[in-house]
Enzyme design. Structure first.
Site, mmCIF file in Angstrom:
data_model
loop_
_atom_site.group_PDB
_atom_site.id
_atom_site.type_symbol
_atom_site.label_atom_id
_atom_site.label_comp_id
_atom_site.label_asym_id
_atom_site.label_seq_id
_atom_site.Cartn_x
_atom_site.Cartn_y
_atom_site.Cartn_z
ATOM 1 N N LYS A 77 0.930 -0.785 -0.031
ATOM 2 C CA LYS A 77 0.347 -0.252 0.040
ATOM 3 C C LYS A 77 0.662 1.401 -0.226
ATOM 4 O O LYS A 77 1.011 2.461 -0.663
ATOM 5 C CB LYS A 77 -1.031 0.011 1.087
ATOM 6 C CG LYS A 77 -1.949 0.789 1.114
ATOM 7 C CD LYS A 77 -2.328 1.796 2.275
ATOM 8 C CE LYS A 77 -1.540 2.312 3.819
ATOM 9 N NZ LYS A 77 -1.989 2.680 4.583
ATOM 10 N N ASP A 122 -6.167 0.722 0.946
ATOM 11 C CA ASP A 122 -6.323 0.948 1.730
ATOM 12 C C ASP A 122 -7.626 0.699 2.783
ATOM 13 O O ASP A 122 -8.080 0.233 2.043
ATOM 14 C CB ASP A 122 -6.743 2.318 2.536
ATOM 15 C CG ASP A 122 -7.267 3.771 2.254
ATOM 16 O OD1 ASP A 122 -8.069 2.610 1.703
ATOM 17 O OD2 ASP A 122 -6.979 4.547 2.932
#
Ligand code: SF4
Length: 213
Positions: free
Chosen positions: A121, A139
């Site tokens: 991420k 996320d």
């Protein structure tokens, strides 16, 4: 409707409703964005942005983080919470960048995820927003909205990322994930999604079910 059928209309609606998306962390180079993203764990971007101007001034290069005494780093970032671990992460990151990459942030996913404490991420945040290389940032918001829309049944963020990679054109990865993040913050919130007024309702499994449609 199957994910492959509805992704086109969803992409169009996201462009219409979220044309100006951008990462809400302040930065001027890849190192700053990498550091800000580490600090944003369990902290709002707004709070991180209050801390980083002084931090970036004091530690402008990877070597500065590598050489900084931990208590000094902790003092500089304590307002972002979890400052013991975050200070250790910043120091380890600075050391790895200085030793393996000549102090520069690498511009590839494969190299970024080899850095200590950097997952996919964070790597995709840096690729997409500091280097202009497409990156899908899964996320909590992006993952939740993707699941509710019915674009994935996966729960693991990496599996969600791979599902989305097959659906979304590569050149849209960064914007698409930013648009889902903004949508998740503004309308499709975790506890109280605003389905009746949501522009994506016609294409959303969860919303259709919630509205009894
Ligand atoms: Fe989220 Fe509801 Fe919109 Fe679906 S319809 S994306 S669940 S707010």
């Amino acid at each position: 409707m199957e994910p492959a059928q509805k992704i086109g209309p969803i992409l169009k609606l996201l462009e219409t409703h979220y044309p100006q998306v951008h990462v809400t962390l302040d930065f001027t180079n890849p190192l700053e964005l990498l550091v800000a993203t580490i600090l944003s764990a369990q902290c709002t971007d707004e709070r991180v942005n209050k801390v980083t101007p002084a931090l970036f001034k004091k530690y402008p290069a990877a070597a500065h983080y590598a050489q900084a005494p931990l208590p000094e780093l902790e003092q500089a970032i304590y307002q972002t919470g979890f400052y013991h671990n975050k200070a250790k992460s910043l120091k380890a990151l600075g050391q790895a960048l200085a030793e393996k990459f000549g102090g520069q942030v690498p511009a590839s996913l494969e190299e970024l995820v080899k850095l200590p404490g950097i997952g996919r991420k964070t790597a995709n945040v840096v690729l997409g927003n500091a280097f202009g290389i497409p990156g899908l940032m899964v996320d909590t918001h992006c993952g939740r909205v993707s699941q509710r829309l019915g674009l994935t049944i996966a729960k693991d963020p990496v599996k969600i990322e791979f599902d989305l990679m097959t659906l979304v054109p590569q050149e849209r990865w960064t914007r698409f994930s930013l648009q889902l993040i903004w949508h998740g913050r503004a309308i499709c919130t975790a506890r109280n999604p605003q389905c009746p007024g949501c522009p994506l309702l016609s294409y959303c499994d969860y919303g259709q079910q919630a509205m009894g449609q």
